[in-house]
Design a protein around this motif. Structure first.
Motif, mmCIF file in Angstrom:
data_model
loop_
_atom_site.group_PDB
_atom_site.id
_atom_site.type_symbol
_atom_site.label_atom_id
_atom_site.label_comp_id
_atom_site.label_asym_id
_atom_site.label_seq_id
_atom_site.Cartn_x
_atom_site.Cartn_y
_atom_site.Cartn_z
ATOM 1 N N LEU A 280 7.053 -2.710 4.470
ATOM 2 C CA LEU A 280 7.063 -1.565 3.562
ATOM 3 C C LEU A 280 7.547 -0.309 4.275
ATOM 4 O O LEU A 280 7.402 -0.195 5.497
ATOM 5 C CB LEU A 280 5.651 -1.309 3.034
ATOM 6 N N VAL A 281 8.091 0.618 3.522
ATOM 7 C CA VAL A 281 8.468 1.925 4.074
ATOM 8 C C VAL A 281 7.889 3.030 3.205
ATOM 9 O O VAL A 281 7.615 2.833 2.015
ATOM 10 C CB VAL A 281 9.999 2.122 4.189
ATOM 11 N N TRP A 282 7.712 4.191 3.836
ATOM 12 C CA TRP A 282 7.332 5.414 3.123
ATOM 13 C C TRP A 282 8.539 6.340 3.223
ATOM 14 O O TRP A 282 8.978 6.701 4.307
ATOM 15 C CB TRP A 282 6.125 6.066 3.770
ATOM 16 N N GLU A 283 9.060 6.723 2.062
ATOM 17 C CA GLU A 283 10.264 7.543 2.004
ATOM 18 C C GLU A 283 9.991 8.819 1.231
ATOM 19 O O GLU A 283 9.334 8.794 0.189
ATOM 20 C CB GLU A 283 11.385 6.750 1.313
ATOM 21 N N ARG B 255 6.829 8.663 11.850
ATOM 22 C CA ARG B 255 7.443 9.793 12.550
ATOM 23 C C ARG B 255 6.319 10.780 12.885
ATOM 24 O O ARG B 255 5.333 10.883 12.139
ATOM 25 C CB ARG B 255 8.480 10.477 11.664
ATOM 26 N N PRO B 256 6.439 11.523 13.979
ATOM 27 C CA PRO B 256 5.371 12.459 14.352
ATOM 28 C C PRO B 256 4.961 13.413 13.230
ATOM 29 O O PRO B 256 3.781 13.658 13.010
ATOM 30 C CB PRO B 256 5.959 13.211 15.550
ATOM 31 N N ARG B 257 5.914 13.937 12.481
ATOM 32 C CA ARG B 257 5.569 14.898 11.423
ATOM 33 C C ARG B 257 4.883 14.246 10.225
ATOM 34 O O ARG B 257 4.369 14.957 9.352
ATOM 35 C CB ARG B 257 6.805 15.679 10.987
ATOM 36 N N ALA B 258 4.858 12.926 10.173
ATOM 37 C CA ALA B 258 4.199 12.216 9.060
ATOM 38 C C ALA B 258 2.738 11.899 9.368
ATOM 39 O O ALA B 258 1.987 11.517 8.470
ATOM 40 C CB ALA B 258 4.953 10.927 8.752
ATOM 41 N N ARG B 259 2.329 12.078 10.611
ATOM 42 C CA ARG B 259 0.950 11.754 10.992
ATOM 43 C C ARG B 259 -0.032 12.759 10.400
ATOM 44 O O ARG B 259 0.282 13.927 10.209
ATOM 45 C CB ARG B 259 0.822 11.747 12.516
ATOM 46 N N GLY B 260 -1.235 12.259 10.095
ATOM 47 C CA GLY B 260 -2.296 13.116 9.582
ATOM 48 C C GLY B 260 -2.174 13.456 8.111
ATOM 49 O O GLY B 260 -2.901 14.301 7.604
ATOM 50 N N ARG B 261 -1.275 12.797 7.404
ATOM 51 C CA ARG B 261 -1.068 13.080 5.980
ATOM 52 C C ARG B 261 -1.557 11.944 5.079
ATOM 53 O O ARG B 261 -1.367 12.006 3.869
ATOM 54 C CB ARG B 261 0.422 13.326 5.716
ATOM 55 N N GLY C 100 -0.098 6.613 6.758
ATOM 56 C CA GLY C 100 -0.459 5.365 7.435
ATOM 57 C C GLY C 100 -1.532 4.603 6.677
ATOM 58 O O GLY C 100 -1.459 3.380 6.535
ATOM 59 N N LYS C 101 -2.514 5.329 6.180
ATOM 60 C CA LYS C 101 -3.604 4.697 5.422
ATOM 61 C C LYS C 101 -3.073 4.039 4.153
ATOM 62 O O LYS C 101 -3.455 2.917 3.806
ATOM 63 C CB LYS C 101 -4.670 5.732 5.081
ATOM 64 N N LYS C 102 -2.175 4.726 3.440
ATOM 65 C CA LYS C 102 -1.617 4.159 2.212
ATOM 66 C C LYS C 102 -0.729 2.950 2.512
ATOM 67 O O LYS C 102 -0.789 1.944 1.797
ATOM 68 C CB LYS C 102 -0.843 5.230 1.446
ATOM 69 N N LEU C 103 0.081 3.037 3.555
ATOM 70 C CA LEU C 103 0.900 1.888 3.938
ATOM 71 C C LEU C 103 0.019 0.681 4.264
ATOM 72 O O LEU C 103 0.289 -0.436 3.822
ATOM 73 C CB LEU C 103 1.783 2.237 5.145
ATOM 74 N N CYS C 104 -1.057 0.926 5.026
ATOM 75 C CA CYS C 104 -1.973 -0.161 5.396
ATOM 76 C C CYS C 104 -2.669 -0.742 4.176
ATOM 77 O O CYS C 104 -2.835 -1.963 4.074
ATOM 78 C CB CYS C 104 -3.013 0.326 6.397
ATOM 79 N N ALA C 105 -3.093 0.118 3.253
ATOM 80 C CA ALA C 105 -3.813 -0.355 2.067
ATOM 81 C C ALA C 105 -2.939 -1.276 1.226
ATOM 82 O O ALA C 105 -3.380 -2.343 0.788
ATOM 83 C CB ALA C 105 -4.305 0.829 1.249
ATOM 84 N N VAL C 106 -1.692 -0.885 0.992
ATOM 85 C CA VAL C 106 -0.795 -1.735 0.208
ATOM 86 C C VAL C 106 -0.497 -3.020 0.961
ATOM 87 O O VAL C 106 -0.528 -4.115 0.391
ATOM 88 C CB VAL C 106 0.499 -0.984 -0.165
ATOM 89 N N LEU C 107 -0.238 -2.902 2.254
ATOM 90 C CA LEU C 107 0.033 -4.084 3.074
ATOM 91 C C LEU C 107 -1.132 -5.072 2.995
ATOM 92 O O LEU C 107 -0.927 -6.272 2.762
ATOM 93 C CB LEU C 107 0.266 -3.646 4.526
ATOM 94 N N GLU C 108 -2.347 -4.587 3.154
ATOM 95 C CA GLU C 108 -3.523 -5.460 3.102
ATOM 96 C C GLU C 108 -3.697 -6.102 1.734
ATOM 97 O O GLU C 108 -4.065 -7.268 1.635
ATOM 98 C CB GLU C 108 -4.780 -4.687 3.486
ATOM 99 N N ASN C 109 -3.433 -5.344 0.682
ATOM 100 C CA ASN C 109 -3.558 -5.900 -0.663
ATOM 101 C C ASN C 109 -2.527 -6.995 -0.914
ATOM 102 O O ASN C 109 -2.844 -8.009 -1.540
ATOM 103 C CB ASN C 109 -3.458 -4.798 -1.714
ATOM 104 N N VAL C 110 -1.315 -6.813 -0.437
ATOM 105 C CA VAL C 110 -0.294 -7.859 -0.589
ATOM 106 C C VAL C 110 -0.691 -9.078 0.233
ATOM 107 O O VAL C 110 -0.632 -10.220 -0.255
ATOM 108 C CB VAL C 110 1.104 -7.346 -0.199
#
Length: 193
Positions: free
Chosen positions: A52-55, A86-92, A95-105
């Motif tokens: 998955l990607v976050w765009e 990317r560094p500027r994407a951390r703390g927003r 990562g949690k949303k990417l992990c949640a979808v990944l785990e659900n799939v």
């Protein structure tokens, strides 16, 4: 926007991953793979596992995928997730949303156990995994050597399902993604959290 990664995303994902190799202990890899090698990894992983990607505004800010932690048949119900931002994407919360979808799939595919191997000095990742339901199962001190020093490894585990007796190995992630009802249920459930 969270979406399924495509081969066209490989250059952007490699651009994200390269600094982790060159400047961090988040990966024990030494050399940035070539675009051809990273594309081959992408194709090998996505034959069975989700990627998955976050765009945002046409830019890939992060990605997450799962892979097989072990090759033997008895481990078919185990998966190892990886997330890079990317560094500027951390703390927003990306990562949690990417992990949640990944785990659900992965759960819908039939996976039972998730393993994450984390460098022991990467306390931010250990905290992230702990907050997301992982438990430390083992520690391997001084097992990796990078940047002129020995590094320890923390082995963390999360159970997606209680111990079950499977009737078949996990299905391909593509069979889950092609089923719009399953994907919509996953996204609906996550939008409520």
């Amino acid at each position: 926007m969270l979406r399924i990664a495509t081969k066209a995303d490989v250059p952007a994902m490699l651009d994200i991953y390269g600094p982790y190799i060159l400047h961090s202990t988040a990966t024990f890899e030494y050399t940035v793979p070539s675009p051809a090698e990273f594309t081959a990894r992408f194709e090998a992983v996505t034959a069975q596992y989700p990627w998955l990607v976050w765009e945002e505004d046409g830019e890939i800010l992060g990605y997450a995928y799962a892979s097989a932690p072990y090759a033997r048949a008895a481990y078919a119900w185990c998966a190892e997730p990886s997330v890079y931002l990317r560094p500027r994407a951390r703390g927003r919360g990306i990562g949690k949303k990417l992990c949640a979808v990944l785990e659900n799939v992965l759960d819908a595919q039939g996976y039972v156990v998730m393993y994450s191997l984390i460098c022991s000095e990467n306390q931010a990742s250990i905290r992230f995994h702990t907050k997301n339901g992982y438990s430390i199962r083992s520690e391997f001190p001084d097992c990796g050597f990078k940047f002129g020093r020995w590094l320890g490894l923390i082995w963390m585990e999360k159970r997606l399902k209680s111990t079950v007796f499977p009737t078949a190995p996990p299905v391909s992630w593509r069979s889950i993604v092609e089923n719009n009802e399953i994907v919509n249920n996953i996204l609906d459930k996550l939008s409520l959290s």
